[in-house]
Design a protein around this motif. Structure first.
Motif, mmCIF file in Angstrom:
data_model
loop_
_atom_site.group_PDB
_atom_site.id
_atom_site.type_symbol
_atom_site.label_atom_id
_atom_site.label_comp_id
_atom_site.label_asym_id
_atom_site.label_seq_id
_atom_site.Cartn_x
_atom_site.Cartn_y
_atom_site.Cartn_z
ATOM 1 N N GLN A 103 51.971 37.372 39.597
ATOM 2 C CA GLN A 103 50.861 36.526 39.160
ATOM 3 C C GLN A 103 51.373 35.429 38.225
ATOM 4 O O GLN A 103 52.092 35.700 37.271
ATOM 5 N N SER A 151 48.243 42.351 33.721
ATOM 6 C CA SER A 151 47.831 41.818 32.427
ATOM 7 C C SER A 151 48.903 40.910 31.841
ATOM 8 O O SER A 151 50.055 41.331 31.681
ATOM 9 N N PRO A 152 48.565 39.668 31.473
ATOM 10 C CA PRO A 152 49.544 38.780 30.844
ATOM 11 C C PRO A 152 50.135 39.359 29.559
ATOM 12 O O PRO A 152 51.335 39.210 29.302
ATOM 13 N N GLU A 190 40.221 32.364 42.743
ATOM 14 C CA GLU A 190 40.059 33.218 41.565
ATOM 15 C C GLU A 190 40.373 32.392 40.317
ATOM 16 O O GLU A 190 40.991 31.326 40.415
ATOM 17 N N ASN A 191 39.917 32.864 39.148
ATOM 18 C CA ASN A 191 39.905 31.993 37.968
ATOM 19 C C ASN A 191 41.025 32.227 36.967
ATOM 20 O O ASN A 191 40.921 31.823 35.818
ATOM 21 N N THR A 192 42.143 32.867 37.397
ATOM 22 C CA THR A 192 43.288 32.982 36.496
ATOM 23 C C THR A 192 44.190 31.759 36.684
ATOM 24 O O THR A 192 43.857 30.811 37.388
ATOM 25 N N GLU A 193 45.349 31.798 36.041
ATOM 26 C CA GLU A 193 46.295 30.673 36.088
ATOM 27 C C GLU A 193 46.626 30.271 37.521
ATOM 28 O O GLU A 193 46.671 29.072 37.844
ATOM 29 N N GLY A 252 49.932 33.768 35.920
ATOM 30 C CA GLY A 252 49.522 33.938 34.532
ATOM 31 C C GLY A 252 50.420 34.892 33.775
ATOM 32 O O GLY A 252 50.608 34.758 32.552
ATOM 33 N N ALA A 259 38.657 37.076 38.929
ATOM 34 C CA ALA A 259 39.686 37.729 39.740
ATOM 35 C C ALA A 259 39.423 39.210 39.962
ATOM 36 O O ALA A 259 39.857 39.789 40.954
ATOM 37 N N THR A 288 43.273 28.758 39.492
ATOM 38 C CA THR A 288 42.800 27.526 38.870
ATOM 39 C C THR A 288 43.790 26.380 39.057
ATOM 40 O O THR A 288 43.418 25.263 39.440
#
Length: 418
Positions: A121, A96-97, A193-196, A123, A224, A199
């Motif tokens: 990660q 989790s960010p 996947e669609n996190t930082e 993000g 994700a 993307t």
């Protein structure tokens, strides 16, 4: 005056003399915070990162002359700080960010760490490093590749790994060479996947490919934390791209591999953007189902007796038998660079560590990675980072296949799968 009083006065004197050797120097500890996913979908990566950094601690805190010219290995502890030992305070970002940001804050304000590393990660590295920037604490990242991490004008953030643009260039040059050799590479699909992380990497690859005449025919973004990718795989099966580039974390990589097999779909060429496809847990779970997948890497174990081979042997003991993968190796490299700077700074003052990081100029024989060296630009990016293409050809073992100067064997086509 009793013996205890005399000993106390002796230690005080030694500390006042810049910790110059002896038992008293060993009492000084340099605390560094590490933010990694110890739970959640990327927990395996966090566990392997922790094992890698614990091996790094052993190398730093104990003499390892067998590692040759490797910085920090010749002495027990940090010579620049009178033999001080390094301690890592590990924290769980839980994928989790927001949690990663809170943990970075706790490490700085409560644990009083002198520097930070992490956070796997991109993000989460984004948010955790923002806290370090606010408090003026050095943050060295060894593994996150989102391009924008070093485009924020930060003064306290440093990154040793190659970035998305470097890897995109590797994929581009590799595919161009394979096309010249007769492989069909006209239609390319990106699955990310669609996190930082996913993307940003997808955007960089897409932009570079289009600039060089290789249009992305299909761009598939997915959540994700998804538990079902049948629709995405059916879309690929319908469009039949010549090449698929997968940008996925561990749980996603395993899920896609199983779904490919369940739906009996095999692309002619499949390339992984490291991450989940390099994770030892992925190779254990689905290694036999993804034979022939290409991947990017900057690490090789090396021949018996070499420093990287010896470090891998230490890592296997710590990891329960797993070999050192590229991601964990890049995390270790980032940590070594950070501690080397602290050692050269001869201080735990943030500004002095920052200055030492800016002055870093490590050579290839001082690294565990296949970089051309480590030297930071004014954005904090290592300008000497480099990589290669590897392929899963034999069970669970990747081998270098490109460029030819670094290859151990030739690339094999088409993608075999299971």
């Amino acid at each position: 005056m009793n013996f205890r009083t005399i000993l106390g006065l002796s230690c005080a004197a030694a500390v006042s003399l810049a910790l110059a050797g002896g038992a008293c120097a060993q009492d000084k500890v340099v605390k560094i915070g590490a933010v990694f996913p110890m739970t959640g979908n990327a927990a395996s990566a966090g566990v392997h990162a922790k094992a890698g950094l614990e091996v790094a601690l052993d190398i730093i805190n104990n003499a390892h002359p067998e590692l040759g010219n490797f910085p920090l290995a010749k002495n027990a502890g940090l010579a620049g700080l009178g033999g001080a030992k390094v301690e890592i305070v590990f924290t769980d970002n839980q994928g989790s960010p927001a949690t990663g940001q809170n943990q970075a804050l706790r490490l700085i304000t409560e644990e009083k760490v002198v520097a930070l590393t992490g956070a796997y990660q991109s993000g989460i590295t984004l948010t955790a490093s923002a806290i370090a920037e606010k408090y003026g604490i050095p943050f060295v990242n060894g593994e996150s590749v989102a391009a924008n991490l070093t485009e924020r004008g930060f003064k306290w953030f440093f990154r040793t790994t190659p970035v998305a643009g470097d890897f995109a260039r590797i994929y581009l040059d590799f595919l161009k060479e394979m096309k010249a050799a007769g492989q069909k590479t006209d239609t390319i699909a990106l699955v990310h996947e669609n996190t930082e992380y996913g993307t940003s990497v997808a955007n960089v690859i897409s932009g570079l490919f289009k600039e060089n005449g290789l249009a992305i025919a299909l761009d598939i973004a997915y959540p994700a934390n998804t538990t079902d990718v049948q629709s995405q795989v059916l879309q690929l099966k319908d469009k039949k791209p010549d090449v698929i580039i997968m940008i996925s974390y561990t749980s996603d990589a395993i899920l896609y591999s199983k779904t490919f097999q369940a739906l009996d779909y095999k692309p002619p060429i499949m390339i992984a953007d490291n991450s989940g496809y390099s994770d030892p847990s992925t190779l254990k779970a689905v290694g036999k189902q993804i034979q022939g997948i290409f991947n990017r890497s900057s690490f090789a174990i090396g021949a018996p007796g070499t420093p990287t081979y010896l470090i891998n042997e230490l890592y296997k003991k710590k990891s329960g038998g797993d070999d050192l993968d590229d991601t964990a190796a890049r995390q270790m490299q980032g940590f070594f660079v950070l501690v080397d700077a602290i050692d050269r700074a001869g201080s735990t003052e943030p500004a002095k560590i920052q200055a030492a990081l800016k002055a870093t100029d490590l050579k290839p024989d001082q690294l565990i990675m296949g970089y051309k060296g480590v030297k930071f630009d004014d954005k904090g990016q290592n300008i000497l980072a480099a990589g290669l293409v590897i392929q899963l050809q034999d069970g669970e073992n990747y081998v270098p296949v490109w460029p030819k100067s670094l290859a151990k064997t030739a690339p094999v086509f088409p993608y075999k799968g299971w």
